[in-house]
Design a protein around this motif. Structure first.
Motif, PDB file in Angstrom:
ATOM      1  N   PRO A   1       0.799  -1.230   0.000  1.00 55.51           N
ATOM      2  CA  PRO A   1       0.000   0.000   0.000  1.00 55.51           C
ATOM      3  C   PRO A   1       0.828   1.276   0.000  1.00 55.51           C
ATOM      4  N   HIS A   2       2.142   1.153  -0.049  1.00 55.11           N
ATOM      5  CA  HIS A   2       3.016   2.319   0.117  1.00 55.11           C
ATOM      6  C   HIS A   2       2.875   3.266  -1.072  1.00 55.11           C
ATOM      7  N   TRP A   3       2.635   4.520  -0.769  1.00 56.50           N
ATOM      8  CA  TRP A   3       2.104   5.449  -1.773  1.00 56.50           C
ATOM      9  C   TRP A   3       3.107   5.887  -2.824  1.00 56.50           C
ATOM     10  N   TYR A   4       4.325   6.275  -2.417  1.00 59.17           N
ATOM     11  CA  TYR A   4       5.245   6.834  -3.406  1.00 59.17           C
ATOM     12  C   TYR A   4       5.803   5.749  -4.326  1.00 59.17           C
ATOM     13  N   SER A   5       6.261   4.628  -3.759  1.00 58.14           N
ATOM     14  CA  SER A   5       6.782   3.554  -4.610  1.00 58.14           C
ATOM     15  C   SER A   5       5.681   3.000  -5.510  1.00 58.14           C
ATOM     16  N   SER A   6       4.444   2.981  -5.034  1.00 57.09           N
ATOM     17  CA  SER A   6       3.334   2.523  -5.882  1.00 57.09           C
ATOM     18  C   SER A   6       3.142   3.463  -7.060  1.00 57.09           C
TER      19      SER A   6
END
Length: 336
Positions: A269-274
């Motif tokens: 769910p990690h926003w930046y790497s996603s």
């Protein structure tokens, strides 16, 4: 869409500057691909919502821009690494930053493109993979991985207890053979000859890329190209390894595996790497809806979730005892 554009295009500028100017830009490129991603994932505890499932012309436009930029950046990196006055540490930094980008962002974008219905977009993604000497992934991923994922028939599904290095050798050769066989069977069904086999394009394209690397940087350019492509391939294999490690489908009484569901992929769910990886870490939804545009991918409620972002978990996977200590208990819980 602006956030996806920033996260995917920012590293291109940093890596190109490193390859052309060297110096402090090499450090900047490395930080953009490592510390910045991990730091923002850790500091900003949020999950970007999925956009409504609809047509996304801006998403397709971004994918085309990223693919074109990929080829330009690859040429710049080969040129930069082939310059005789570039020091060994600078070369290592450029190589590592570029390999991470091609294996994480270019791979995610090519993956998005090969699932598109349009022939031109599909071929664009195919050529991105060919430029990384991994053209067969175009066939193996669509025809083999999506059909047999989480079963013993999928070379790219990592088995519980299988270390990454053993997996990588098995997955590379296994997917090459499985993709070849799947394409051969498809051609036989439609009555087309061997000259139409996509592997002719994959192998011929790989040779063309080696020639172009030689034209850009001579023998040094060829060596640089092969090393960058190798690191990108490792990143691609790490992605598959992390996202499917140990998860298997039950076999039904008729001998066929159960349908693919949320429980057969690890998600992040990690926003930046996603955003940087075009929502590829929302992997369960992708397997459920392979043609769904990346902005519309969702995270399953209560599905298998990685304890850290995929780039971090890929680093952990490089140390098999540590990886098993972190992941095997989680696999055991899901298997139960």
């Amino acid at each position: 869409m602006l956030f996806f554009a920033i996260a995917t295009l920012l590293p291109i500028a940093a890596i190109a500057a490193a390859a052309v100017m060297g110096g402090i830009w090499v450090v900047v490129a490395l930080l953009v691909m490592t510390a910045l991603v991990a730091g923002l994932d850790h500091l900003v505890q949020r999950t970007s919502p999925a956009l409504p499932d609809q047509e996304f012309p801006a998403a397709e436009a971004l994918s085309v821009v990223l693919a074109v930029a990929h080829f330009a950046l690859l040429a710049v990196v080969i040129w930069g690494l082939s310059q005789p006055d570039v020091g060994l540490l600078a070369q290592a930094g450029i190589w590592y930053a570029a390999g991470l980008y091609f294996g994480q962002v270019s791979n995610a974008n090519a993956h998005e493109l090969i699932h598109k219905g349009g022939r031109h977009l599909h071929r664009l993604g195919m050529w991105v993979y060919i430029s990384l000497l991994f053209g067969h992934h175009t066939s193996a991923h669509v025809l083999v991985h999506h059909r047999h994922v989480a079963t013993a028939r999928d070379p790219n599904t990592a088995r519980r207890g299988e270390g990454f290095y053993r997996y990588a050798m098995r997955a590379w050769s296994g997917s090459f053979r499985a993709g070849f066989s799947a394409e051969k069977a498809r051609l036989e069904r439609v009555g087309r000859g061997a000259l139409h086999h996509p592997y002719v394009v994959y192998l011929g394209g790989a040779l063309l890329m080696l020639v172009m690397a030689a034209l850009i940087g001579g023998l040094r350019g060829v060596v640089a190209f092969v090393l960058v492509a190798a690191l990108a391939q490792v990143q691609l294999l790490l992605s598959d390894y992390v996202q499917h490690y140990g998860l298997t489908r039950d076999v039904r009484p008729d001998g066929k595996p159960e349908p693919v569901g949320d429980a057969h992929s690890w998600n992040s769910p990690h926003w930046y790497s996603s955003a940087m990886m075009l929502n590829a870490p929302r992997h369960s939804d992708h397997h459920a809806h392979p043609t769904r545009a990346f902005p519309a991918l969702t995270l399953p409620d209560g599905g298998p979730t990685l304890p850290r972002a995929i780039p971090v978990m890929a680093t952990v996977a490089l140390v098999p005892p540590l990886w098993r200590r972190v992941m095997d208990p989680r696999v055991a819980r899901w298997s139960a």
